[in-house]
Write an enzyme that holds these catalytic residues in place. Structure first.
Site, PDB file in Angstrom:
ATOM      1  N   ASP A 128       0.817  -1.215   0.000  1.00 13.97           N
ATOM      2  CA  ASP A 128       0.000   0.000   0.000  1.00 13.97           C
ATOM      3  C   ASP A 128       0.851   1.266   0.000  1.00 13.97           C
ATOM      4  O   ASP A 128       0.507   2.256  -0.636  1.00 13.97           O
ATOM      5  CB  ASP A 128      -0.935   0.016   1.214  1.00 13.97           C
ATOM      6  CG  ASP A 128      -2.048  -1.005   1.046  1.00 13.97           C
ATOM      7  OD1 ASP A 128      -2.273  -1.426  -0.107  1.00 13.97           O
ATOM      8  OD2 ASP A 128      -2.659  -1.382   2.049  1.00 13.97           O
TER       9      ASP A 128
ATOM     10  N   LYS B  62     -22.207 -32.483 -16.124  1.00 15.34           N
ATOM     11  CA  LYS B  62     -22.685 -31.759 -14.939  1.00 15.34           C
ATOM     12  C   LYS B  62     -22.872 -32.722 -13.778  1.00 15.34           C
ATOM     13  O   LYS B  62     -23.439 -33.798 -13.949  1.00 15.34           O
ATOM     14  CB  LYS B  62     -24.021 -31.089 -15.247  1.00 15.34           C
ATOM     15  CG  LYS B  62     -23.928 -30.066 -16.357  1.00 15.34           C
ATOM     16  CD  LYS B  62     -23.856 -28.675 -15.769  1.00 15.34           C
ATOM     17  CE  LYS B  62     -24.473 -27.677 -16.693  1.00 15.34           C
ATOM     18  NZ  LYS B  62     -25.444 -26.834 -16.147  1.00 15.34           N
TER      19      LYS B  62
ATOM     20  N   ASP C 247     -18.531 -22.197 -12.159  1.00 10.67           N
ATOM     21  CA  ASP C 247     -19.811 -21.549 -12.357  1.00 10.67           C
ATOM     22  C   ASP C 247     -19.629 -20.043 -12.218  1.00 10.67           C
ATOM     23  O   ASP C 247     -19.639 -19.488 -11.135  1.00 10.67           O
ATOM     24  CB  ASP C 247     -20.769 -22.071 -11.285  1.00 10.67           C
ATOM     25  CG  ASP C 247     -22.198 -21.898 -11.708  1.00 10.67           C
ATOM     26  OD1 ASP C 247     -22.421 -21.528 -12.877  1.00 10.67           O
ATOM     27  OD2 ASP C 247     -23.086 -22.113 -10.872  1.00 10.67           O
TER      28      ASP C 247
ATOM     29  N   TYR D  62      -9.257 -20.647 -19.866  1.00  8.88           N
ATOM     30  CA  TYR D  62      -9.224 -22.041 -20.300  1.00  8.88           C
ATOM     31  C   TYR D  62      -9.276 -22.243 -21.807  1.00  8.88           C
ATOM     32  O   TYR D  62      -9.450 -23.353 -22.277  1.00  8.88           O
ATOM     33  CB  TYR D  62     -10.351 -22.822 -19.638  1.00  8.88           C
ATOM     34  CG  TYR D  62     -11.723 -22.162 -19.713  1.00  8.88           C
ATOM     35  CD1 TYR D  62     -12.356 -21.944 -20.919  1.00  8.88           C
ATOM     36  CD2 TYR D  62     -12.379 -21.765 -18.544  1.00  8.88           C
ATOM     37  CE1 TYR D  62     -13.591 -21.340 -20.989  1.00  8.88           C
ATOM     38  CE2 TYR D  62     -13.622 -21.157 -18.600  1.00  8.88           C
ATOM     39  CZ  TYR D  62     -14.230 -20.944 -19.832  1.00  8.88           C
ATOM     40  OH  TYR D  62     -15.454 -20.347 -19.900  1.00  8.88           O
TER      41      TYR D  62
ATOM     42  N   GLU E 122     -11.241 -30.487 -17.189  1.00  8.72           N
ATOM     43  CA  GLU E 122     -11.106 -29.250 -16.411  1.00  8.72           C
ATOM     44  C   GLU E 122     -12.361 -29.069 -15.577  1.00  8.72           C
ATOM     45  O   GLU E 122     -13.444 -29.455 -16.009  1.00  8.72           O
ATOM     46  CB  GLU E 122     -10.988 -28.041 -17.354  1.00  8.72           C
ATOM     47  CG  GLU E 122      -9.673 -27.958 -18.066  1.00  8.72           C
ATOM     48  CD  GLU E 122      -9.709 -26.984 -19.249  1.00  8.72           C
ATOM     49  OE1 GLU E 122     -10.767 -26.349 -19.485  1.00  8.72           O
ATOM     50  OE2 GLU E 122      -8.686 -26.875 -19.929  1.00  8.72           O
TER      51      GLU E 122
ATOM     52  N   CYS F 125     -46.928  -1.980  -0.170  1.00 11.79           N
ATOM     53  CA  CYS F 125     -46.332  -2.789   0.894  1.00 11.79           C
ATOM     54  C   CYS F 125     -47.383  -3.738   1.477  1.00 11.79           C
ATOM     55  O   CYS F 125     -48.485  -3.309   1.827  1.00 11.79           O
ATOM     56  CB  CYS F 125     -45.781  -1.873   1.977  1.00 11.79           C
ATOM     57  SG  CYS F 125     -45.123  -2.774   3.375  1.00 11.79           S
TER      58      CYS F 125
ATOM     59  N   LYS G 178     -15.515 -27.283 -14.330  1.00 12.35           N
ATOM     60  CA  LYS G 178     -16.384 -26.283 -14.947  1.00 12.35           C
ATOM     61  C   LYS G 178     -16.787 -25.303 -13.855  1.00 12.35           C
ATOM     62  O   LYS G 178     -17.559 -25.634 -12.959  1.00 12.35           O
ATOM     63  CB  LYS G 178     -17.609 -26.977 -15.544  1.00 12.35           C
ATOM     64  CG  LYS G 178     -18.562 -26.036 -16.229  1.00 12.35           C
ATOM     65  CD  LYS G 178     -19.529 -26.859 -17.056  1.00 12.35           C
ATOM     66  CE  LYS G 178     -20.790 -26.134 -17.446  1.00 12.35           C
ATOM     67  NZ  LYS G 178     -21.007 -24.784 -17.080  1.00 12.35           N
TER      68      LYS G 178
ATOM     69  N   CYS H  87     -44.255   1.273   9.260  1.00 10.64           N
ATOM     70  CA  CYS H  87     -44.349  -0.068   8.711  1.00 10.64           C
ATOM     71  C   CYS H  87     -43.844  -1.063   9.767  1.00 10.64           C
ATOM     72  O   CYS H  87     -42.645  -1.087  10.076  1.00 10.64           O
ATOM     73  CB  CYS H  87     -43.526  -0.132   7.432  1.00 10.64           C
ATOM     74  SG  CYS H  87     -43.625  -1.724   6.619  1.00 10.64           S
TER      75      CYS H  87
ATOM     76  N   CYS I 262     -40.172  -0.319   0.580  1.00  7.35           N
ATOM     77  CA  CYS I 262     -41.260   0.412   1.215  1.00  7.35           C
ATOM     78  C   CYS I 262     -40.578   1.530   1.984  1.00  7.35           C
ATOM     79  O   CYS I 262     -39.719   1.280   2.833  1.00  7.35           O
ATOM     80  CB  CYS I 262     -42.023  -0.502   2.180  1.00  7.35           C
ATOM     81  SG  CYS I 262     -43.075   0.428   3.309  1.00  7.35           S
TER      82      CYS I 262
ATOM     83  N   CYS J  36     -47.883  -2.389   5.384  1.00  7.95           N
ATOM     84  CA  CYS J  36     -48.422  -1.073   5.765  1.00  7.95           C
ATOM     85  C   CYS J  36     -49.152  -0.397   4.613  1.00  7.95           C
ATOM     86  O   CYS J  36     -49.668   0.692   4.761  1.00  7.95           O
ATOM     87  CB  CYS J  36     -47.298  -0.178   6.285  1.00  7.95           C
ATOM     88  SG  CYS J  36     -46.237   0.405   4.958  1.00  7.95           S
TER      89      CYS J  36
END
Ligand code: IVH
Length: 666
Positions: A38, A312, A118, A225, A114, A406, A116, A430, A424, A409
């Protein structure tokens, strides 16, 4: 400083910082502490500010995100960005292998397996070793140019080294580790925001943010990849990635070459179990023909390559009926739609509800009451609705209309430009918002009044004893005793708990107020920097933004909060009840440990671990939770685990005992 000297210094510092980034984010082998990093970064920032003409285009200071983006430019892909065919069955995988071998006229084919990941597909372009463009998949023909946002991801290498080709494209996935995701959600909970659904959504949402500085705060990572270039300089896929790695690119980890489909099955079996120990989500394995000549020969169908397939992993899914959609109101007024399901058994539990997150998600799924839906539950994840079985949709079904008012309320809901959530705004009247605020205020990390749980918070509100936070300090023993099913002991506990909370430090009170975006850490920062509530209430947005780690969004929210009369009078009432509104400045005993990160482990003869921790902080040091490349010292006590010691030795961390530590701080 002379201009030439400044120019040289900017170049040296930029290079040095890039090397450190690479060591830290790509190799995970840092050689300097965060603090040292830093300091160098700040020095470079100052120089670039004074001599902007010498700042390099891809300076490491850009990692924190540049200016605001207007719109994402849509750009055509140089090569179509295709997806993959996928399967859940081993049988289909055997068929894939057979098809491949038959087309090529060979007996066996070498594959690469490899994980997979997500995440969100991305394509990076490098010219003369520099990252010049990053584009999302979009519709496969064209995507969004998100270069500035991608540059904020620390594991994205902006300048390559070694023997790289002049111009090439490399594709991969941007994703988020579970830890970072959980941390983000904890922060969201602390500031009263609805939580994010899953790491994938946050990763993709993050890239669409128009403020790269905001993106820089999201803990995103990348894995690459798929190497592509006009000439094909490598014989195999695995070799292309091995080379890319040598240029400094973060390529797919945990991949393996398999000599035949049988060893592919071994890989699948192993990772179906081992994936649960990874810190990120994988939903399967991608199996690719390794030879690039073979890949070319096999080519593509209209949609997917013939040389690769995604297998999968099974998660447990079931079908259920959507009985209705209800809505929850959070303490900040955020509305979350909830799917009410016909109860269904999944992974040993009965699932009756699933979050639908927001109106966009309902629209995306096009889910309607009465629909048959696919519900999924995997491991620790909350149940989710994968989609609708449209073949079973009733003819008379109507699209879901999102509420406009809502449910609690009846105030009209608002949705801010660019936000997914409806709110809301009737925070004063509320009920769930007020009860939520009380619950937050008495919570463990705020005033820690353990005698008030959620049920009691609701009772206190419903019975009219507590209508706002300051009211808590007006209630009497008799009033509590008069409540249904409350005995003397409970009443006394409650009154004692409230009285004891008056000695909680200012930062907890400030956090407890529940100001939007003011989480625990921000409350601490504000309390330390401003000293007391009066200074915070009088501060302008500019003054607040001047505080380390306080951004515009927080500053605006704080100023807005105190611009409301009811909040000002609430504070005055709490002040006269005796709550702390002044920060105790942390005692500093010296600065011998400034810039040092220490990890404490084991049992000590002279001090408790908490005492040692306090001493480190009082001398300006930081306490780390585990030994990493950023640790400077491991303070080792009796019974310390051998793996910690070994890790520290490997990373070259100084290992010291209690006495050496005490000598260090004098
Ligand atoms: S290769 C033309 N390899 O999964 C082939 N894709 O469901 C390009 N993905 O579109 C894809 N990990 O976004 C490939 N190791 C990996 C991958 C991977 C994740 C994603 C990618 C792809 C999608 C297909």
């Amino acid at each position: 400083m002379e201009r030439t000297e400044a120019q040289a210094k900017i170049q040296v510092l930029s290079q040095e910082l890039k090397d450190h980034n690479y060591r830290y984010y790509v190799l995970a082998e840092p050689v300097i502490s965060d603090q040292q990093f830093d300091i160098k970064l700040k020095e470079l920032e100052a120089l670039e500010k004074a001599f902007p003409e010498f700042a390099l285009a891809n300076s490491p200071t850009q990692n924190v995100g540049g200016g605001l983006l207007e719109e994402f430019k849509t750009v055509p892909h140089k090569r179509r960005m295709l997806s993959l065919g996928n399967t859940y069955s081993e049988e289909e995988l055997l068929e894939f292998d057979e098809r491949v071998r038959k087309s090529l006229g060979v007996d066996t084919v070498e594959y690469v397996c490899e994980l997979k990941i997500d995440g969100l597909a991305i394509s990076l372009f490098y010219e003369q070793g520099k990252l010049v463009q990053a584009v999302t998949r979009g519709d496969g023909f064209q995507g969004d140019d998100v270069t500035e946002n991608v540059k904020t991801i620390r594991s994205v290498t902006q300048q390559l080294h070694g023997n790289y080709p002049e111009s090439f494209e490399i594709r991969g996935e941007i994703f988020m580790h579970r830890k970072g995701f959980d941390r983000l959600n904890e922060q969201r909970i602390a500031i009263g925001e609805a939580t994010y659904a899953n790491p994938r959504n946050v990763a993709s949402g993050s890239l669409k943010i128009k403020d790269p500085k905001e993106v820089a705060k999201r803990p995103l990572d990348i894995t690459l990849y798929h190497f592509l270039s006009d000439e094909q300089p490598f014989p195999t896929h695995s070799e292309s990635l091995r080379q890319a790695k040598s240029w400094g690119i973060k390529t797919a980890e945990h991949s393996e070459t398999c000599q035949n489909i049988q060893s592919v099955f071994d890989f699948l079996k192993r990772w179906d179990v081992a994936r649960h120990d990874l810190g990120f989500d994988t939903d399967g394995v991608v199996i690719k023909v390794n030879s690039l000549r073979y890949q070319e020969e096999l080519g593509f169908t209209a949609k997917v390559p013939r040389w690769a397939i995604a297998y999968k992993f099974q998660t447990e899914t079931a079908t259920s009926t959507l009985l209705g959609i209800t809505y929850q109101v959070g303490r900040t007024g955020a509305i979350t739609p909830v799917a009410e399901l016909q109860p269904v058994a999944l992974l040993g539990t009965t699932v009756k509800r699933a979050s639908l997150h927001n109106a966009n998600e309902i629209e995306r799924l096009d889910v309607r009451v009465g629909d048959t839906v696919f519900v999924e539950k995997g491991g620790e994840i909350i149940p989710k609705i994968l989609g609708v079985d449209f073949s079973r949709r009733k003819e008379n079904s109507l699209p879901h209309t999102y509420i406009t008012h809502c449910p609690e309320c009846h105030a009209e809901l608002q949705r801010k430009e660019g936000e997914a959530q409806h709110y809301c705004l009737n925070s004063e009247e509320c009920p769930p918002q007020i009860i939520g605020k009380i619950e937050h205020f008495v919570g463990r990390k705020a005033m820690d009044i353990q005698s008030i749980g959620s049920e009691m918070a609701e009772t206190l509100y419903q019975e009219g004893l507590v209508k706002d936070l300051a009211h808590l300090y007006d209630i009497t023993f008799e009033q509590v005793l008069a409540l249904d099913r409350v005995g003397e002991k409970t009443a006394q506990n409650l009154i004692d708990g409230i009285a004891a909370s008056k000695s909680q430090p200012f930062e907890r009170v400030l956090f407890g107020l529940g100001i939007r975006y003011v989480g625990e850490t921000v409350a601490k920062k504000l309390a330390q920097a401003m000293g007391n509530i009066d200074a915070i209430m009088a501060a302008t947005e500019e003054q607040l933004v001047g505080i380390d780690e306080i951004g515009e969004r927080i500053a605006e929210s704080v100023v807005q909060y105190f611009s409301e009369e009811k909040h000002v009078t609430g504070i005055a009432r709490m002040k006269s009840a005796g709550l702390n509104f002044t920060a105790i400045q942390k005692e500093s005993l010296g600065d011998s440990l400034v810039g040092k990160t220490m990890v404490i482990s084991g049992v000590f003869a002279k001090h408790s671990r908490d005492e040692i921790k306090a001493m480190i902080e009082a001398h300006g040091g930081k306490v780390g939770s585990g030994v990493t490349g950023k640790t400077d010292y491991l303070v080792a006590g009796d019974g310390i685990g051998p793996s910690k010691l070994e890790k520290a030795t490997q990373l070259g961390v100084n290992i010291i005992d209690e006495d050496t530590f005490l000598t260090m701080i004098g």
